[in-house]
Write a protein that holds these residues in place. Sequence first.
Motif, mmCIF file in Angstrom:
data_model
loop_
_atom_site.group_PDB
_atom_site.id
_atom_site.type_symbol
_atom_site.label_atom_id
_atom_site.label_comp_id
_atom_site.label_asym_id
_atom_site.label_seq_id
_atom_site.Cartn_x
_atom_site.Cartn_y
_atom_site.Cartn_z
ATOM 1 N N ASP A 37 0.855 -1.179 0.000
ATOM 2 C CA ASP A 37 0.000 0.000 0.000
ATOM 3 C C ASP A 37 0.897 1.236 0.000
ATOM 4 O OD1 ASP A 37 -1.779 2.096 0.617
ATOM 5 O OD2 ASP A 37 -2.984 0.820 1.923
ATOM 6 N N VAL A 38 0.778 2.078 -1.011
ATOM 7 C CA VAL A 38 1.639 3.257 -1.119
ATOM 8 C C VAL A 38 0.896 4.552 -0.785
ATOM 9 C CG1 VAL A 38 3.277 2.187 -2.709
ATOM 10 C CG2 VAL A 38 1.296 3.422 -3.638
ATOM 11 N N VAL A 55 4.261 1.374 2.771
ATOM 12 C CA VAL A 55 5.331 2.352 2.605
ATOM 13 C C VAL A 55 4.747 3.434 1.702
ATOM 14 C CG1 VAL A 55 7.669 2.841 1.797
ATOM 15 C CG2 VAL A 55 7.142 0.585 2.741
ATOM 16 N N SER A 56 4.582 4.627 2.237
ATOM 17 C CA SER A 56 3.967 5.680 1.427
ATOM 18 C C SER A 56 4.834 5.994 0.213
ATOM 19 C CB SER A 56 3.721 6.940 2.260
ATOM 20 O OG SER A 56 4.940 7.482 2.709
ATOM 21 N N ARG A 57 4.196 6.409 -0.841
ATOM 22 C CA ARG A 57 4.890 6.676 -2.109
ATOM 23 C C ARG A 57 6.075 7.613 -1.911
ATOM 24 N NH1 ARG A 57 7.969 7.004 -4.996
ATOM 25 N NH2 ARG A 57 8.045 7.776 -7.121
ATOM 26 N N GLY A 58 5.954 8.597 -1.056
ATOM 27 C CA GLY A 58 7.024 9.555 -0.834
ATOM 28 C C GLY A 58 8.248 8.976 -0.153
ATOM 29 N N ASN A 59 8.119 7.802 0.472
ATOM 30 C CA ASN A 59 9.239 7.172 1.171
ATOM 31 C C ASN A 59 9.710 5.879 0.512
ATOM 32 O OD1 ASN A 59 9.380 9.030 3.374
ATOM 33 N ND2 ASN A 59 7.519 8.098 4.167
ATOM 34 N N LEU A 60 9.147 5.550 -0.603
ATOM 35 C CA LEU A 60 9.386 4.244 -1.208
ATOM 36 C C LEU A 60 10.863 3.981 -1.490
ATOM 37 C CD1 LEU A 60 7.614 1.869 -1.972
ATOM 38 C CD2 LEU A 60 7.455 2.799 -4.264
ATOM 39 N N GLU A 61 11.546 4.925 -2.091
ATOM 40 C CA GLU A 61 12.930 4.713 -2.491
ATOM 41 C C GLU A 61 13.840 4.420 -1.303
ATOM 42 O OE1 GLU A 61 10.966 7.219 -3.344
ATOM 43 O OE2 GLU A 61 11.259 7.784 -5.445
ATOM 44 N N THR A 62 13.551 5.014 -0.166
ATOM 45 C CA THR A 62 14.451 4.878 0.974
ATOM 46 C C THR A 62 14.044 3.803 1.970
ATOM 47 O OG1 THR A 62 13.261 6.633 2.167
ATOM 48 C CG2 THR A 62 15.182 7.288 0.849
ATOM 49 N N LYS A 63 12.801 3.316 1.923
ATOM 50 C CA LYS A 63 12.338 2.386 2.956
ATOM 51 C C LYS A 63 11.933 1.003 2.467
ATOM 52 C CE LYS A 63 11.346 5.966 6.071
ATOM 53 N NZ LYS A 63 11.082 6.236 7.394
ATOM 54 N N ILE A 64 11.733 0.832 1.183
ATOM 55 C CA ILE A 64 11.162 -0.425 0.706
ATOM 56 C C ILE A 64 12.088 -1.618 0.873
ATOM 57 C CG2 ILE A 64 11.845 -0.160 -1.727
ATOM 58 C CD1 ILE A 64 8.559 -1.654 -0.317
ATOM 59 N N GLU A 65 13.366 -1.427 0.683
ATOM 60 C CA GLU A 65 14.294 -2.562 0.729
ATOM 61 C C GLU A 65 14.325 -3.247 2.087
ATOM 62 O OE1 GLU A 65 17.870 -1.815 -2.210
ATOM 63 O OE2 GLU A 65 17.380 0.011 -1.073
ATOM 64 N N ALA A 79 -5.199 4.551 -3.602
ATOM 65 C CA ALA A 79 -6.638 4.820 -3.496
ATOM 66 C C ALA A 79 -7.380 4.473 -4.781
ATOM 67 C CB ALA A 79 -6.880 6.277 -3.119
ATOM 68 N N ASN A 80 -6.840 4.936 -5.901
ATOM 69 C CA ASN A 80 -7.533 4.768 -7.185
ATOM 70 C C ASN A 80 -6.715 4.085 -8.274
ATOM 71 O OD1 ASN A 80 -9.984 6.154 -6.463
ATOM 72 N ND2 ASN A 80 -8.767 8.042 -6.479
ATOM 73 N N GLY A 81 -5.445 3.845 -8.032
ATOM 74 C CA GLY A 81 -4.618 3.194 -9.044
ATOM 75 C C GLY A 81 -3.679 4.126 -9.778
ATOM 76 N N ASN A 82 -3.482 5.333 -9.293
ATOM 77 C CA ASN A 82 -2.559 6.266 -9.955
ATOM 78 C C ASN A 82 -1.163 6.209 -9.340
ATOM 79 O OD1 ASN A 82 -4.584 7.157 -11.712
ATOM 80 N ND2 ASN A 82 -5.297 8.653 -10.225
ATOM 81 N N ARG A 83 -1.057 6.439 -8.037
ATOM 82 C CA ARG A 83 0.256 6.385 -7.380
ATOM 83 C C ARG A 83 0.885 5.014 -7.528
ATOM 84 N NH1 ARG A 83 -1.724 8.728 -1.683
ATOM 85 N NH2 ARG A 83 -3.668 7.924 -2.551
ATOM 86 N N SER A 84 0.064 3.985 -7.560
ATOM 87 C CA SER A 84 0.596 2.629 -7.665
ATOM 88 C C SER A 84 1.278 2.386 -9.009
ATOM 89 C CB SER A 84 -0.497 1.594 -7.423
ATOM 90 O OG SER A 84 -1.539 1.704 -8.358
ATOM 91 N N VAL A 85 0.843 3.080 -10.048
ATOM 92 C CA VAL A 85 1.501 2.964 -11.356
ATOM 93 C C VAL A 85 2.944 3.442 -11.244
ATOM 94 C CG1 VAL A 85 1.574 3.917 -13.700
ATOM 95 C CG2 VAL A 85 -0.589 3.101 -12.749
ATOM 96 N N PHE A 86 3.131 4.630 -10.664
ATOM 97 C CA PHE A 86 4.475 5.181 -10.519
ATOM 98 C C PHE A 86 5.310 4.342 -9.554
ATOM 99 C CE2 PHE A 86 2.073 9.075 -11.769
ATOM 100 C CZ PHE A 86 2.703 9.256 -12.993
ATOM 101 N N ALA A 87 4.688 3.830 -8.499
ATOM 102 C CA ALA A 87 5.405 2.998 -7.537
ATOM 103 C C ALA A 87 5.872 1.690 -8.183
ATOM 104 C CB ALA A 87 4.524 2.720 -6.330
ATOM 105 N N ALA A 88 5.017 1.056 -8.971
ATOM 106 C CA ALA A 88 5.393 -0.185 -9.649
ATOM 107 C C ALA A 88 6.548 0.060 -10.617
ATOM 108 C CB ALA A 88 4.191 -0.771 -10.384
ATOM 109 N N ASP A 89 6.495 1.175 -11.319
ATOM 110 C CA ASP A 89 7.572 1.534 -12.247
ATOM 111 C C ASP A 89 8.887 1.695 -11.481
ATOM 112 O OD1 ASP A 89 8.597 2.192 -14.816
ATOM 113 O OD2 ASP A 89 8.315 4.331 -14.420
ATOM 114 N N LEU A 90 8.846 2.384 -10.363
ATOM 115 C CA LEU A 90 10.035 2.586 -9.543
ATOM 116 C C LEU A 90 10.577 1.266 -9.006
ATOM 117 C CD1 LEU A 90 12.005 4.491 -8.000
ATOM 118 C CD2 LEU A 90 10.363 4.362 -6.122
ATOM 119 N N LEU A 91 9.705 0.413 -8.491
ATOM 120 C CA LEU A 91 10.153 -0.873 -7.958
ATOM 121 C C LEU A 91 10.866 -1.692 -9.023
ATOM 122 C CD1 LEU A 91 7.120 -1.851 -5.716
ATOM 123 C CD2 LEU A 91 9.409 -1.220 -4.943
#
Length: 117
Positions: A37-38, A55-65, A79-91
Amino acid sequence: MKTGEQLMADAKTRIKEVTAQQVIERQQRGESITFLDVRDLHEVSAAKIPGTIHVSRGNLETKIEAQLPRNAHVIVYCANGNRSVFAADLLQQMGYEDVASMSGGIRGWADAGGEVE
């Protein structure tokens, strides 16, 4: 210069998107799924999918590992599938190989009959 809409369209060409119904069907088949959940903490406090890693989207790069192994089968949602697109791309850029964004987010999940706590 690109708009937010263009950036999202670009990211969608690089990731896999799944519907809530597809994820529910994967669960019913017994597949191992890790939910990520981002959303921001106040959103998660209102409702989340049981067993979710947050891990909120704003902290993903530093906390996910520290929270998610790279070999996990990850379904990212917001919430709606927008932030998760960018998060999946980053992961994926970070080396996570089995990642998908859940279109419709937690709202789509609840509408499809998925369990929420």
